[in-house]
Structures are given as C-alpha cells and as structure tokens.
Write a protein that holds these residues in place. Sequence first.
Motif, PDB file in Angstrom:
ATOM      1  N   SER A  89       0.824  -1.214   0.000  1.00 11.96           N
ATOM      2  CA  SER A  89       0.000   0.000   0.000  1.00 11.96           C
ATOM      3  C   SER A  89       0.858   1.263   0.000  1.00 11.96           C
ATOM      4  O   SER A  89       0.550   2.237  -0.687  1.00 11.96           O
TER       5      SER A  89
ATOM      6  N   ILE B  41       2.495   1.595  -3.490  1.00 10.00           N
ATOM      7  CA  ILE B  41       1.512   2.089  -4.467  1.00 10.00           C
ATOM      8  C   ILE B  41       1.282   3.582  -4.282  1.00 10.00           C
ATOM      9  O   ILE B  41       1.183   4.345  -5.254  1.00 10.00           O
ATOM     10  N   THR B  42       1.210   4.030  -3.015  1.00  9.51           N
ATOM     11  CA  THR B  42       1.045   5.454  -2.738  1.00  9.51           C
ATOM     12  C   THR B  42       2.227   6.257  -3.263  1.00  9.51           C
ATOM     13  O   THR B  42       2.057   7.337  -3.856  1.00  9.51           O
ATOM     14  N   THR B  43       3.436   5.731  -3.061  1.00  5.51           N
ATOM     15  CA  THR B  43       4.636   6.411  -3.561  1.00  5.51           C
ATOM     16  C   THR B  43       4.618   6.491  -5.079  1.00  5.51           C
ATOM     17  O   THR B  43       4.921   7.541  -5.664  1.00  5.51           O
ATOM     18  N   LEU B  44       4.260   5.385  -5.729  1.00  9.32           N
ATOM     19  CA  LEU B  44       4.166   5.386  -7.188  1.00  9.32           C
ATOM     20  C   LEU B  44       3.128   6.392  -7.681  1.00  9.32           C
ATOM     21  O   LEU B  44       3.356   7.113  -8.665  1.00  9.32           O
ATOM     22  N   TRP B  45       1.996   6.450  -6.986  1.00  9.68           N
ATOM     23  CA  TRP B  45       0.936   7.373  -7.384  1.00  9.68           C
ATOM     24  C   TRP B  45       1.391   8.820  -7.239  1.00  9.68           C
ATOM     25  O   TRP B  45       1.145   9.656  -8.116  1.00  9.68           O
ATOM     26  N   ASN B  46       2.081   9.133  -6.136  1.00  6.35           N
ATOM     27  CA  ASN B  46       2.584  10.494  -5.923  1.00  6.35           C
ATOM     28  C   ASN B  46       3.618  10.881  -6.973  1.00  6.35           C
ATOM     29  O   ASN B  46       3.615  12.016  -7.473  1.00  6.35           O
TER      30      ASN B  46
ATOM     31  N   TRP C 251       3.768   9.631  -9.944  1.00  4.64           N
ATOM     32  CA  TRP C 251       3.030   9.767 -11.200  1.00  4.64           C
ATOM     33  C   TRP C 251       2.304  11.108 -11.261  1.00  4.64           C
ATOM     34  O   TRP C 251       2.320  11.787 -12.301  1.00  4.64           O
ATOM     35  N   GLN C 252       1.676  11.489 -10.169  1.00  2.00           N
ATOM     36  CA  GLN C 252       0.936  12.751 -10.125  1.00  2.00           C
ATOM     37  C   GLN C 252       1.847  13.953 -10.328  1.00  2.00           C
ATOM     38  O   GLN C 252       1.454  14.939 -10.967  1.00  2.00           O
TER      39      GLN C 252
ATOM     40  N   THR D 222       6.918   9.613 -14.906  1.00  3.98           N
ATOM     41  CA  THR D 222       6.906   9.613 -16.372  1.00  3.98           C
ATOM     42  C   THR D 222       8.260  10.048 -16.924  1.00  3.98           C
ATOM     43  O   THR D 222       8.776   9.446 -17.875  1.00  3.98           O
TER      44      THR D 222
ATOM     45  N   THR E 170       8.890  -0.815 -10.849  1.00  2.73           N
ATOM     46  CA  THR E 170       8.726  -0.193 -12.164  1.00  2.73           C
ATOM     47  C   THR E 170       9.670  -0.811 -13.180  1.00  2.73           C
ATOM     48  O   THR E 170       9.300  -1.064 -14.333  1.00  2.73           O
TER      49      THR E 170
END
Length: 267
Positions: free
Chosen positions: A50, A53-58, A60-61, A66, A237
């Motif tokens: 969890s 995933i939060t780190t990846l989402w941050n 990405w945001q 990218t 990743t």
Amino acid sequence: MDEQRSAARIPKSRLKSVWLGVLLPLLLALLWEASVRTGLTSGRLMPPPSRIITTLWNLWQSGELTTHIAATTLRVFSGFALGAIIGTLFGALTGYSLLARRLLDPSLQALRAIPSIAWVPLFILWLGIFEESKVALIAVGVFFPVYLGVSGAVLSVDRKIVEVGRIFRLSGFELVRRILLPAVLPSYIIALRSGLGLGWMFVVAAEFMGASEGLGYLLVDGQQLGKPDQILAAIITFAIIGKLSDSLLAAIAAPFLRWEDRFGREA
C-alpha cells in the motif's frame, strides 16, 4: 467454423496465461500487506504494498515517474539497438567464417568475462558522464548474449540442410536467406530477448554515472535519503517495464516464427 472457434480460443488462452502470471506476485503482496497490518513485521525497511503504491501514485501525479521512465527507456532501447546490431554482425561473421571465428572469438570471449562495473570508469574517461557513456555501457551488456546466440545458432545449423542448398546451387546470399536465416531465427529471437534483459540490468549501472533522471537515479536518491518505499517503487517499475518490453519483442517476433511446430507452443 473450426478456424473461428480456434481464433476465439487463443485470446482466452492468453488471458488465462496473464492471470496465472500475476497470481503469485499478487498473493505475495497480499501476504506481506497482511503481515504488516497485523503487526507481525514493522514494515520500516520493507514497506507494505500500500505504501509503495502510494509512492508510485505520488511520483506519477507529480510527473516525475513519467520523466524517469522515459529517460531510462530511451537509454535502454538506444543501447539495445546499438548492441544488437553489432552483436548480430559479429555473431554472423564468426559463425559463418572459420577464419573470423579463430581470429575474433577468443578476444570477444575474454572481454565477455569483464564485469559490467569495470567498464564504468573507462567509459566515463572516454565519453564523460553524458548520455554517450550510458548508452555505450548498455550496448556492451546487450552485445554479448546476442553475439553468442547468433554465432552458436549459425554453428548449430544441420550440415545436411546446407549441403542440400549447395546441391541446388544456391548462391551465398540465397543460402543465407533460404536456409541459414530460417534455421537461425528462433535462437536469434531468444538471444535478442536475453540481450534486452541484460540491457535493463546494465542501465542501473549506467545511471549511477551521474544521471539526474531515470529509474536508476530514483534508486540512488531513495538510498541516500533513506526512502525504502521509493527504492522498491523503482524496482517494481523496472520489473513491469522490463516485462512489457520483453513481451513486445516476443509479440513482434511471433509472426516470423509461426511456421514452427514445436513442443510447448500454445494451441
């Protein structure tokens, strides 16, 4: 009608294969998440999924993920293209020519034994810490499996098949196109996939050479700042993009290998 049913079964078979492939990592992730949430482990040095995933989402945001993915992917495919082309040429030459094999193969085998990290100071001295040195290091990693795969595949071609071609008086080019190339192609695809896998491994060492962006940079940054969730996010990743690139290469090669009637091929 039978052909339509067969065509409909193939996507279902592939979908089932994908689900089976993700089953094990998904189960391991759920078990680790449960162990952290129940207090069996602290999750400090090995964060739960969890948090990753939060780190990846941050990332990405913010657009960082990218940027890092694009930089690393460009380096890998540039190095892969360079290493694969040179490896193919040298492999075909040493496989086809006995003189070239005796002249070149001993030196190339000696160079293959050099650890990847040993090339880093030399490439920095020659090419600086810019993109050229990173691409060159990745190309070295790709070169050797492609070279060995092509050379070994050419050498393993059945002599009787070549003799049949000579009986029909095929020219050198026709012999290569109609006999050697189809015989070598399956092993060549495997060599390319092996080279691509090593390219993803070598890019980490390449991005240690003063990179300001890339997934390797994320690893170093996470280590220096004590962010295990960022380190694991970069590793995951790497795994996902590496698998996707390998699947893409296999999918591109599949139409050229459709003639094979081999054990283990999906119906």
